[in-house]
Design a protein around this motif. Structure first.
Motif, PDB file in Angstrom:
ATOM      1  N   ILE A 158       4.005   2.025  -0.173  1.00  0.00           N
ATOM      2  CA  ILE A 158       2.720   1.431   0.187  1.00  0.00           C
ATOM      3  C   ILE A 158       2.626   1.361   1.710  1.00  0.00           C
ATOM      4  O   ILE A 158       3.369   0.608   2.345  1.00  0.00           O
ATOM      5  CB  ILE A 158       2.586   0.020  -0.417  1.00  0.00           C
ATOM      6  CG1 ILE A 158       2.772   0.079  -1.939  1.00  0.00           C
ATOM      7  CG2 ILE A 158       1.235  -0.596  -0.052  1.00  0.00           C
ATOM      8  CD1 ILE A 158       2.996  -1.279  -2.573  1.00  0.00           C
TER       9      ILE A 158
ATOM     10  N   ARG B  67       6.185   0.002   6.731  1.00  0.00           N
ATOM     11  CA  ARG B  67       5.456  -0.110   7.989  1.00  0.00           C
ATOM     12  C   ARG B  67       5.370   1.267   8.634  1.00  0.00           C
ATOM     13  O   ARG B  67       6.364   1.979   8.773  1.00  0.00           O
ATOM     14  CB  ARG B  67       6.146  -1.084   8.949  1.00  0.00           C
ATOM     15  CG  ARG B  67       5.380  -1.271  10.271  1.00  0.00           C
ATOM     16  CD  ARG B  67       5.838  -0.323  11.363  1.00  0.00           C
ATOM     17  NE  ARG B  67       4.937  -0.339  12.533  1.00  0.00           N
ATOM     18  CZ  ARG B  67       5.119   0.374  13.638  1.00  0.00           C
ATOM     19  NH1 ARG B  67       6.160   1.180  13.750  1.00  0.00           N
ATOM     20  NH2 ARG B  67       4.255   0.314  14.633  1.00  0.00           N
TER      21      ARG B  67
ATOM     22  N   GLN C 132       7.827   0.275  -2.389  1.00  0.00           N
ATOM     23  CA  GLN C 132       8.228  -0.454  -1.189  1.00  0.00           C
ATOM     24  C   GLN C 132       7.090  -0.437  -0.158  1.00  0.00           C
ATOM     25  O   GLN C 132       6.437   0.582   0.042  1.00  0.00           O
ATOM     26  CB  GLN C 132       9.500   0.151  -0.585  1.00  0.00           C
ATOM     27  CG  GLN C 132      10.718   0.034  -1.496  1.00  0.00           C
ATOM     28  CD  GLN C 132      12.023   0.129  -0.729  1.00  0.00           C
ATOM     29  OE1 GLN C 132      12.162  -0.434   0.352  1.00  0.00           O
ATOM     30  NE2 GLN C 132      13.003   0.833  -1.304  1.00  0.00           N
ATOM     31  N   LYS C 133       6.897  -1.567   0.489  1.00  0.00           N
ATOM     32  CA  LYS C 133       5.866  -1.683   1.525  1.00  0.00           C
ATOM     33  C   LYS C 133       6.454  -1.147   2.831  1.00  0.00           C
ATOM     34  O   LYS C 133       7.363  -1.727   3.399  1.00  0.00           O
ATOM     35  CB  LYS C 133       5.432  -3.140   1.672  1.00  0.00           C
ATOM     36  CG  LYS C 133       4.696  -3.684   0.445  1.00  0.00           C
ATOM     37  CD  LYS C 133       4.455  -5.170   0.538  1.00  0.00           C
ATOM     38  CE  LYS C 133       5.751  -5.949   0.328  1.00  0.00           C
ATOM     39  NZ  LYS C 133       5.519  -7.411   0.290  1.00  0.00           N
TER      40      LYS C 133
ATOM     41  N   GLN D 254       1.735   0.350   5.366  1.00  0.00           N
ATOM     42  CA  GLN D 254       1.262  -0.862   6.037  1.00  0.00           C
ATOM     43  C   GLN D 254       1.237  -0.586   7.540  1.00  0.00           C
ATOM     44  O   GLN D 254       2.296  -0.430   8.160  1.00  0.00           O
ATOM     45  CB  GLN D 254       2.203  -2.038   5.754  1.00  0.00           C
ATOM     46  CG  GLN D 254       2.356  -2.383   4.284  1.00  0.00           C
ATOM     47  CD  GLN D 254       1.134  -3.114   3.736  1.00  0.00           C
ATOM     48  OE1 GLN D 254       0.512  -3.909   4.423  1.00  0.00           O
ATOM     49  NE2 GLN D 254       0.780  -2.820   2.500  1.00  0.00           N
TER      50      GLN D 254
ATOM     51  N   THR E 295       3.735   8.590   3.362  1.00  0.00           N
ATOM     52  CA  THR E 295       4.148   7.382   2.637  1.00  0.00           C
ATOM     53  C   THR E 295       3.639   7.403   1.201  1.00  0.00           C
ATOM     54  O   THR E 295       4.357   7.029   0.266  1.00  0.00           O
ATOM     55  CB  THR E 295       3.626   6.132   3.377  1.00  0.00           C
ATOM     56  OG1 THR E 295       4.046   6.192   4.740  1.00  0.00           O
ATOM     57  CG2 THR E 295       4.180   4.858   2.756  1.00  0.00           C
TER      58      THR E 295
ATOM     59  N   THR F  86      15.485  -0.266   5.200  1.00  0.00           N
ATOM     60  CA  THR F  86      14.865  -1.133   4.201  1.00  0.00           C
ATOM     61  C   THR F  86      15.768  -2.316   3.874  1.00  0.00           C
ATOM     62  O   THR F  86      16.984  -2.264   4.108  1.00  0.00           O
ATOM     63  CB  THR F  86      14.552  -0.355   2.904  1.00  0.00           C
ATOM     64  OG1 THR F  86      13.937  -1.227   1.958  1.00  0.00           O
ATOM     65  CG2 THR F  86      15.807   0.241   2.292  1.00  0.00           C
TER      66      THR F  86
ATOM     67  N   VAL G  96       6.477  -6.603   4.954  1.00  0.00           N
ATOM     68  CA  VAL G  96       6.859  -5.226   4.658  1.00  0.00           C
ATOM     69  C   VAL G  96       8.338  -5.199   4.272  1.00  0.00           C
ATOM     70  O   VAL G  96       9.101  -6.091   4.649  1.00  0.00           O
ATOM     71  CB  VAL G  96       6.610  -4.270   5.852  1.00  0.00           C
ATOM     72  CG1 VAL G  96       5.132  -4.155   6.145  1.00  0.00           C
ATOM     73  CG2 VAL G  96       7.356  -4.717   7.082  1.00  0.00           C
ATOM     74  N   ASP G  97       8.717  -4.175   3.521  1.00  0.00           N
ATOM     75  CA  ASP G  97      10.103  -4.045   3.061  1.00  0.00           C
ATOM     76  C   ASP G  97      10.892  -3.036   3.887  1.00  0.00           C
ATOM     77  O   ASP G  97      12.106  -3.171   4.044  1.00  0.00           O
ATOM     78  CB  ASP G  97      10.128  -3.565   1.591  1.00  0.00           C
ATOM     79  CG  ASP G  97       9.291  -4.431   0.674  1.00  0.00           C
ATOM     80  OD1 ASP G  97       9.444  -5.662   0.733  1.00  0.00           O
ATOM     81  OD2 ASP G  97       8.470  -3.857  -0.081  1.00  0.00           O
TER      82      ASP G  97
END
Length: 340
Positions: free
Chosen positions: A196, A179, A176-177, A198, A190, A162, A214-215
């Protein structure tokens, strides 16, 4: 002249179709013995553990068969990519491939087992699952689909990375987004840590991390390092929470045509290649971990989980296993957990 030209074109086309069609895997040696030619298609570079093992297999099966089996390896999707390789296996235009587990899941839902988080205690447990009852059950599923399942090869355990707050405890991932690959299991994983999900193609991940689309992400160290995600991620957590691997499969038509004695040679060479691939995968992971820890150019902080932290993750993830019973099968999950 026209008749001669038409005849020449007809002979040429016939020769081309015979050379490119389903019987292209058979030819004759100088002494008249049949030679079985194999096109082995994979999508990674030749210098990866999978690429090296494919070349190892090609050499070894040639030696053990005294030249009766000739394998031509096509790395880096030179022949076909993994999204289309199954239809080429069916047509016998490709005789051997090693797709990742995620490519099997759309037509073999049991393969979602490999995505279940923290289901494997360590590499030893993983290989016992692969080489034992559970692994055979999954091979039988693929065999029933019209392929010949051979051996499992390693890609590696997945780690979190991250550019936001380091993900050490589950609560660190909140908001946190993340992937992920397209997977119901990974989506639930997730959501369980309140990140979140993605879904993005792998080729878009670097730019998405760079631009903040994304993070965070989850990858084996080989993917993370070779794709230079360390340039756009500030921390890596050695969570070993999930796993990526490959199943080597053969064309059923090719396999049926192969004599029994050469089938045994093929299996022996594949077994040796599997052992070699797993050793190479473990070596690569250690080399890449050392680089990420000690090479200043990566600029990443590597975190190791304590036993207490890992248990917190395991307890949380085990609580969502019932969500996967309809998808994977309760019995299959329990057999995996109970493998000794």
């Amino acid at each position: 002249m026209k008749k001669i030209l038409v005849s020449f074109v007809g002979v040429f086309c016939l020769a081309f179709l015979v050379g490119c069609g389903g019987d292209s895997n058979k030819s004759a040696s100088a002494n008249g013995d049949k030679v079985y030619e194999v096109k082995f298609a994979h999508v990674v570079s030749a210098n990866t553990p999978k690429g090296k093992a494919a070349d190892f297999f090609a050499k070894r099966v040639g030696e053990l068969s005294n030249g009766k089996i000739v394998v031509h390896v096509f790395p880096s999707a030179q022949l076909v990519d993994d999204d289309k390789v199954f239809q080429e296996l069916k047509r016998n235009n490709v005789q051997l491939a090693a797709p990742s587990f995620s490519k099997f899941a759309p037509f073999a839902k049991e393969f979602n087992l490999w995505d279940v988080p923290f289901i494997f205690r360590d590499t030893e447990h993983l290989h016992k699952v692969m080489d034992g009852e559970v692994g055979q059950i999954l091979k039988d599923v693929i065999n029933a689909k019209g392929y010949v399942a051979l051996d499992y090869w390693d890609a590696g355990f997945k780690q979190f990375s991250t550019n936001k707050k380091p993900i050490i405890e589950p609560a660190d991932a909140q908001g946190q987004k993340m992937r992920i690959m397209s997977s119901k299991v990974l989506e639930e994983q997730t959501k369980a840590i309140k990140a979140i999900p993605q879904v993005l193609p792998f080729g878009e991940v670097y730019s998405a991390l760079q631009t903040g689309v994304v993070d965070a992400a989850e990858n084996p160290l080989s993917n993370l390092y070779n794709s230079k995600f360390y340039e756009v991620q500030s921390s890596i957590t050695m969570s070993n929470h999930g796993y990526l691997g490959y199943l080597v499969v053969a064309s059923e038509k090719f396999w049926q045509e192969l004599p029994d004695d050469l089938k045994e040679v093929f299996k022996t060479a594949m077994s040796e290649a599997t052992e070699y691939e797993r050793e190479e995968s473990a070596k690569e992971e250690q080399v890449l971990l050392d680089r990420l820890k000690n090479d200043d150019k990566t600029g990443t902080k590597v975190y190791e989980l304590t036993d207490e932290q890992k248990k917190e993750w395991q307890d949380l993830m085990i609580s969502i296993y019932p969500k996967f019973y309809d998808l994977v099968g309760k019995d299959l999950i329990e057999k995996t957990l109970n493998t000794k």
